[in-house]
Scaffold this active site. Structure first.
Site, PDB file in Angstrom:
ATOM      1  N   THR A   1       0.832  -1.200   0.000  1.00 57.70           N
ATOM      2  CA  THR A   1       0.000   0.000   0.000  1.00 57.70           C
ATOM      3  C   THR A   1       0.868   1.252   0.000  1.00 57.70           C
ATOM      4  O   THR A   1       0.627   2.212  -0.745  1.00 57.70           O
ATOM      5  CB  THR A   1      -0.912   0.008   1.239  1.00 57.70           C
ATOM      6  OG1 THR A   1      -1.580  -1.244   1.319  1.00 57.70           O
ATOM      7  CG2 THR A   1      -1.933   1.113   1.161  1.00 57.70           C
TER       8      THR A   1
ATOM      9  N   GLU B   1      14.014 -23.284  30.506  1.00 60.77           N
ATOM     10  CA  GLU B   1      14.723 -22.285  29.695  1.00 60.77           C
ATOM     11  C   GLU B   1      16.229 -22.458  29.832  1.00 60.77           C
ATOM     12  O   GLU B   1      16.971 -22.279  28.858  1.00 60.77           O
ATOM     13  CB  GLU B   1      14.306 -20.858  30.094  1.00 60.77           C
ATOM     14  CG  GLU B   1      12.820 -20.535  29.896  1.00 60.77           C
ATOM     15  CD  GLU B   1      12.316 -20.819  28.486  1.00 60.77           C
ATOM     16  OE1 GLU B   1      13.103 -20.705  27.527  1.00 60.77           O
ATOM     17  OE2 GLU B   1      11.133 -21.187  28.336  1.00 60.77           O
TER      18      GLU B   1
END
Ligand code: ADP
Ligand code: ZN
Length: 588
Positions: free
Chosen positions: A194, A409
């Site tokens: 766009t 983690e």
């Protein structure tokens, strides 16, 4: 004059009329008195004249003051008046005033017309008394310039000739050069299609009509086609100009894809578009631009010569391109000296321009909220984390859950620094979006080729979380936290085996014909093009790769239980640590 004004004027005229009437009523306004008072006056012989109109009496006294009286049914009244010598005038009872009568006889029609107008206006977002088929296109001469479009230089280069053409159509047509009527911009959402279209119009200084393909889709047959007609009619009054149709796939779906009414409707709309496109000559100065991220679903008739026969790819920017996009979106922002757009660009592979813009804005907002004078690197990382994983959640996490998350983690991080994949960037146990914790990596460069070694490293790192939990807490304590990890592992292995010929036990070929958009990186489905035996072999090969990796990771972590604990403890203490911190612990 627009229709809103017309409304106001009608209302004013009507109100004025009633006020006018009221004014005259006021002029002849008489004092109202009760019937008793009136009879008293008659008895005093102070009434000279009475006009009788039904039950309304208009009395005039000897001083010529007039009174209004409402009389009950009183058969004696006339006698009394005659006795007292009052002059009597009779008039037929007053009917409804003529304007009230007119109003009432016309009211239903007025109502119907009003309701009709109301719906018309609603249907087209305030266009007036026109019809449903007014197009909803927005018109402007955009401010955007090519300097606002970064990182997609080739696409910009390709559209420059459109600008030259719009600026001086004769220069091209003189030599018989054919300028494309329709240009299709193909790329993922947010890559700047766009923006590019607006920049073309902005550079050329021409009118820019923009509308989304979905706005042509209506329940009512003929509406879409009417809107197309109207759009082109408007465009022809504003030459030269650009018409931009975003998400053209919404109106240009392969015919036969729809069912029933909407199907026919879509076809009509599309046919009207073809009629319009075939009906104008490019040298009139209309250029059609359209954007889509699903070129595969477009009706082939749209892509025929003389229609959207020119395709321009608007790709995701590479690292350098991302840096330039970040530069565009930090032009007007105050950056601290520690900000390295280069590093942010490096950490954001596959990010669209729109996402990068969001990160730049978010960083500015975060810095502003803390009352800073400059945006710091910290703010950019924070903004990126938010963009990646959603904002931090302030949720109640039990100590045990925190511990397990930290261990999970730590497992990713430990394996991550040991295997030859991307370096670990950051490990965190702050819950975000749907994730309880996250280990992120910093690619050195955008990668277009992946080695088998690299992919295996990726799989090991992903398995590290789950296996660390298992080693630290035992099999019975495995949590659901590894769901996402396993899904990625499975997909990666499948690709290695089926598409990349990376399984030693299988013949060198690809398995299953993939239907995907290679350049959009999306897999749509897979046709099986092999037999039952091979299917079993494929499954076996996939499982072998995962098992081998898992075994290796198990050994890797089991030999370093103390290191895992140390990383876990540091995470629990600090919540977020850097890849460097992990390295220091692992390699000390
Ligand atoms: P698309 O039409 O491809 O979905 P947009 O043009 O609407 O993407 O992009 C949305 C916003 O993201 C743009 O207005 C712009 O601010 C930013 N953006 C996207 N791509 C770029 C780019 N290549 N350079 C600069 N900004 C970009
Ligand atoms: Zn994980």
């Amino acid at each position: 004059m627009n229709y809103r004004n017309q409304y106001v004027i009608i209302v004013i005229i009507v109100l004025g009329f009633f006020m006018f009437q009221g004014f005259f009523d006021k002029q002849s306004a008489e004092k109202n008195i009760s019937y008793t008072e009136f009879l008293a006056m008659v008895n005093n012989e102070s009434v000279g004249e009475v006009v009788i109109q039904g039950q309304e009496l208009l009395a005039t006294d000897l001083n010529h003051v007039r009174f209004k009286v409402y009389a009950p049914q009183d058969a004696d009244m006339i006698n009394i008046l005659r006795q007292k010598g009052v002059v009597i005038t009779a008039k037929p009872p007053a009917g409804t005033p003529w304007y009230v009568a007119v109003l009432f006889s016309w009211l239903p029609i007025l109502l119907i017309v009003g309701v009709w107008i109301f719906f018309m206006r609603r249907a087209q977002g305030g266009g007036g008394l026109g019809s449903f088929t007014k197009s909803k296109a927005r018109r402007e001469i955009p401010e955007a310039r090519f300097t606002d479009v970064a990182g997609i230089d080739e696409a910009v280069e390709e559209v420059k000739e459109i600008v030259e053409f719009l600026e001086d159509p004769f220069k091209f047509t003189r030599l018989g050069a054919k300028i494309p009527k329709g240009v299709l911009l193909v790329g993922l959402p947010g890559t700047g299609k766009t923006l590019l279209a607006r920049a073309i119009a902005g550079e050329a200084g021409v009118q820019f009509f923009s509308i989304s393909g979905s706005e042509f889709v209506e329940m009512y047959v003929g509406v879409g086609a009417g809107r197309v007609r109207d759009l082109f009619a408007q465009a022809k009054k504003n030459l030269p100009c650009i018409i931009f149709i975003d998400e053209i796939d919404a109106m240009g779906k392969s015919r036969g894809a729809g069912v029933g009414q909407t199907h026919n409707e879509g076809e009509q709309t599309l046919n009207q578009l073809f009629v319009e496109m075939d009906g104008f000559e490019v040298n009139q100065g209309i250029i059609l631009l359209a954007a889509t991220n699903r070129p595969d679903t477009l009706d082939p008739a749209l892509l025929r010569p003389g229609r959207f026969d020119r395709h321009i790819e608007v790709p995701l920017a590479d690292k350098n391109g991302r840096k330039k996009i970040l530069q565009v979106h930090t032009r007007d922002k105050k950056l601290s000296k520690d900000v390295s757009l280069d590093e942010i660009a490096r950490a954001t592979p596959h990010y669209s321009g729109a996402r990068l813009e969001k990160i730049a804005n978010e960083a500015a907002i975060l810095a502003a909220r803390e009352g800073k004078d400059f945006i710091e690197m910290k703010d950019f990382w924070h903004a990126k984390d938010r963009e990646d994983m959603g904002i931090e959640r302030h949720m109640q996490v039990s100590d045990k859950e925190r511990e397990i998350t930290a261990c999970h983690e730590a497992g990713h991080a430990l394996v991550g620094v040991l295997v030859p994949g991307n370096p670990v960037n950051k490990v965190s146990i702050i819950p975000r979006g749907r994730a309880m914790g996250v280990t992120s990596f910093l690619p050195i460069e955008d990668q277009y080729f992946f080695t088998k070694e690299f992919l295996l490293a990726e799989i090991k790192m992903l398995l590290g979380g789950r296996i660390a939990e298992e080693i630290a807490f035992g099999k019975n304590f495995i949590t659901t936290g590894a769901q996402g990890d396993l899904r990625v592992v499975t997909k990666t292995v499948r690709q290695m085996v089926c598409d990349l010929g990376m399984a030693d036990s299988l013949p060198l070929r690809s398995f299953g014909e993939r239907h995907d958009l290679v350049f959009l990186g999306r897999e749509l489905g897979r046709n099986r093009d092999y037999g039952e035996n091979l299917a079993n072999e494929i499954d076996k090969a996939c499982q072998e790769i995962i098992d081998d990796c898992a075994k290796e990771v198990w050994k890797m972590i089991n030999e370093r239980k103390e290191t895992l604990n140390e990383i876990t403890r540091l995470l629990l203490e600090k919540e977020t640590i850097l890849g460097e911190d992990v390295k220091v612990i692992v390699f000390k």
